[in-house]
Design an enzyme around this catalytic site. Structure first.
Site, PDB file in Angstrom:
ATOM      1  N   LYS A 137       0.766  -1.101  -0.084  1.00 38.84           N
ATOM      2  CA  LYS A 137      -0.047   0.114   0.032  1.00 38.84           C
ATOM      3  C   LYS A 137       1.081   1.398   0.085  1.00 38.84           C
ATOM      4  CE  LYS A 137      -3.996   2.062   2.438  1.00 38.84           C
ATOM      5  NZ  LYS A 137      -4.665   1.663   3.585  1.00 38.84           N
ATOM      6  N   SER A 192     -10.471   1.046   6.772  1.00 36.34           N
ATOM      7  CA  SER A 192      -9.498   0.961   5.443  1.00 36.34           C
ATOM      8  C   SER A 192      -9.404  -0.576   4.926  1.00 36.34           C
ATOM      9  CB  SER A 192      -8.331   1.714   5.574  1.00 36.34           C
ATOM     10  OG  SER A 192      -8.647   3.260   5.574  1.00 36.34           O
ATOM     11  N   SER A 231      -9.256   2.914   2.611  1.00 38.90           N
ATOM     12  CA  SER A 231      -8.205   3.492   1.839  1.00 38.90           C
ATOM     13  C   SER A 231      -7.288   2.351   1.062  1.00 38.90           C
ATOM     14  CB  SER A 231      -7.233   4.551   2.534  1.00 38.90           C
ATOM     15  OG  SER A 231      -6.685   3.803   3.715  1.00 38.90           O
TER      16      SER A 231
END
Length: 470
Positions: A77, A176, A152
């Site tokens: 990520k 997220s 996210s």
């Protein structure tokens, strides 16, 4: 699509270990799949050079296995650092910066044999649950490319759903790891706070909201990656020893008690059909022999929101204030980040203390609930995946949303108290769009949630029943 990409990470690793599959062949299949689908989805960004990746895979084939992830391709990520790759965090203020070293969990993944192929897309600074930013653009939902994939950890979820990866890391402050898992028909786990340490940078005592965690297409793979990421770091005070996290397929699920919290007694606005899928997921647990009961709202919704928004803004302000103060970066920050920073900077120490007292009261009340229930269940989101052109939903079922994250309120109870939460697929609704539910457990009950999730997966196999083909 190569059949090897449909396998679990555990099966891929077993084939590599047994000599039935080479790391190089897996890497070639992975890169071909990325070429095939990533252009339309935009899940993986900052992809490394193909020749370098194939050479690294060949080295993996030539050396003894290094660990549980030996030879497996992963993408990290883009909120975390990977040595030699850019870490933009989706912000023009950071674009082009190359990381000098790996973050702790990335180093652990590499030490276990994983091969990092690139990064996964995220909203700017991870703020908001819609994966778009000015640096890398928007990531599409693979089930409907005109819709959001959540966030996210949106790029990670899409890469899993589209079979570009078998496992992926993510992080979770406000859902997220859970919202994008639900919206992409995969699994995501927010572990108990402290189980997976972050970087020992800045303050490591006060901010107990965000945590790193794993995503995958089945709970067994969650456990595989979580076992690599977890474990204390001697430089940080709050770490806890990692237990055996491997879910037991023979675990006795019958008799376990499940509490359905749903929409918190109507406090959380929900779009039509979401509650129905949540109750259907609960029915699966009943078929497995669990006892499922409706649970009345156990705590004030307004108090939870007051505490959460104060602690979140305070945390964001502490992290991002230097960017707002710098003339070189202040004009490059998105409005939501500026709003959070300014709100956090306006708080007094007593404001933060009051918010933490509410958090403490909620933790105590939740602990009482877990004397009766093994898990509490709520949807992973309050809306279906919304159009890509929206920044965020302005209303739900006629109820106005007063901030960029109010529509995600359903994830707050677990986040605020640092509780483990396992997002599992719940099926499909309007227009074939996916949705999930989150199983929330007592602090430290990560293994118990994985056992429940594994039994649920064996009974449903949603990621296999309706896979993304292209």
């Amino acid at each position: 699509m190569d059949e090897v990409l449909t396998l679990s990470a555990r099966a891929q690793a077993a084939r590599i270990a047994g000599g039935e599959l080479s790391a190089e062949a897996l890497m070639r299949a992975t890169l071909e799949r990325v070429r095939e689908v990533n252009g339309a989805l935009n899940a993986i960004v900052s992809l490394r050079d193909e020749a370098d990746l194939l050479e690294e895979a060949r080295r993996a084939d030539a050396e003894p296995a290094r660990g549980a992830l030996h030879g497996l391709p992963v993408a990290v990520k883009d909120l975390s650092n990977v040595a030699g790759l850019p870490t933009s965090k989706g912000s023009p203020a950071l674009a082009g910066q190359i990381a000098a070293s790996d973050d702790l969990h990335v180093a652990r993944m590499r030490a276990a044999g994983a091969i990092v192929i690139g990064k996964t897309n995220t909203p700017e600074f991870g703020l908001g649950s819609h994966t778009f930013n000015p640096v890398h653009g928007v990531t599409c939902n693979p089930y409907e490319k005109t819709r959001s994939c959540g966030g996210s950890s949106g790029g990670a979820a899409v890469a899993l759903a589209a079979r570009m990866l078998s496992i992926a890391d993510g992080s979770d402050m406000m859902g997220s790891l859970r919202n994008p898992a639900g919206w992409n028909n995969v699994y995501g786990m927010r572990p108990s706070w402290g189980l997976v340490p972050g970087e020992p940078a800045g303050d490591t005592f006060l901010h107990q909201l965000s945590t790193l965690g794993p995503m995958a297409r089945d709970p067994g793979d969650l456990a595989l990656l979580l076992g690599v990421m977890a474990g204390p770091d001697a430089r940080q005070a709050h770490g806890v020893a990692a237990p055996d996290l491997t879910p037991d397929p023979a675990a006795k699920i019958a008799g376990r008690r499940i509490g359905w919290l749903g929409d918190w007694g109507g406090a959380f606005a929900m779009e039509a059909g979401i509650m129905d899928l949540g109750r259907a997921a609960c029915a699966v647990f009943e078929e497995l022999g669990c006892v499922v009961e409706d649970v009345a709202p156990p705590f004030s919704r307004d108090a939870l929101w007051e505490s959460w928004t104060a602690l979140r803004s305070w945390s964001v302000a502490c992290n991002l204030s230097p960017l707002l103060e710098s003339p070189e970066t202040r004009d490059r920050l998105k409005p939501d980040a500026i709003w959070e920073i300014e709100r956090g900077r306006a708080m007094s120490g007593l404001d933060v203390h009051r918010a933490s007292v509410i958090r403490s009261q909620w933790f105590t009340r939740a602990a009482e609930l877990f004397d009766r229930y093994d898990a509490l269940v709520m949807p992973t989101a309050q809306v279906w995946p919304f159009p890509l052109e929206w920044a965020w939903p302005r209303e739900i079922a006629g109820q106005a949303m007063d901030s960029y994250h109010r529509w995600m309120e359903v994830v707050v109870p677990a986040s605020l108290a640092g509780l483990p939460a396992l997002a599992v697929p719940a099926g499909f609704g309007v227009g074939g769009l996916p949705m999930g539910v989150q199983l929330i457990g007592r602090r430290g009950a990560d293994r118990g949630l994985l056992d429940l999730g594994q039994a649920y997966h064996e009974a449903t196999r949603w990621p296999e029943r309706n896979p993304v083909e292209s």
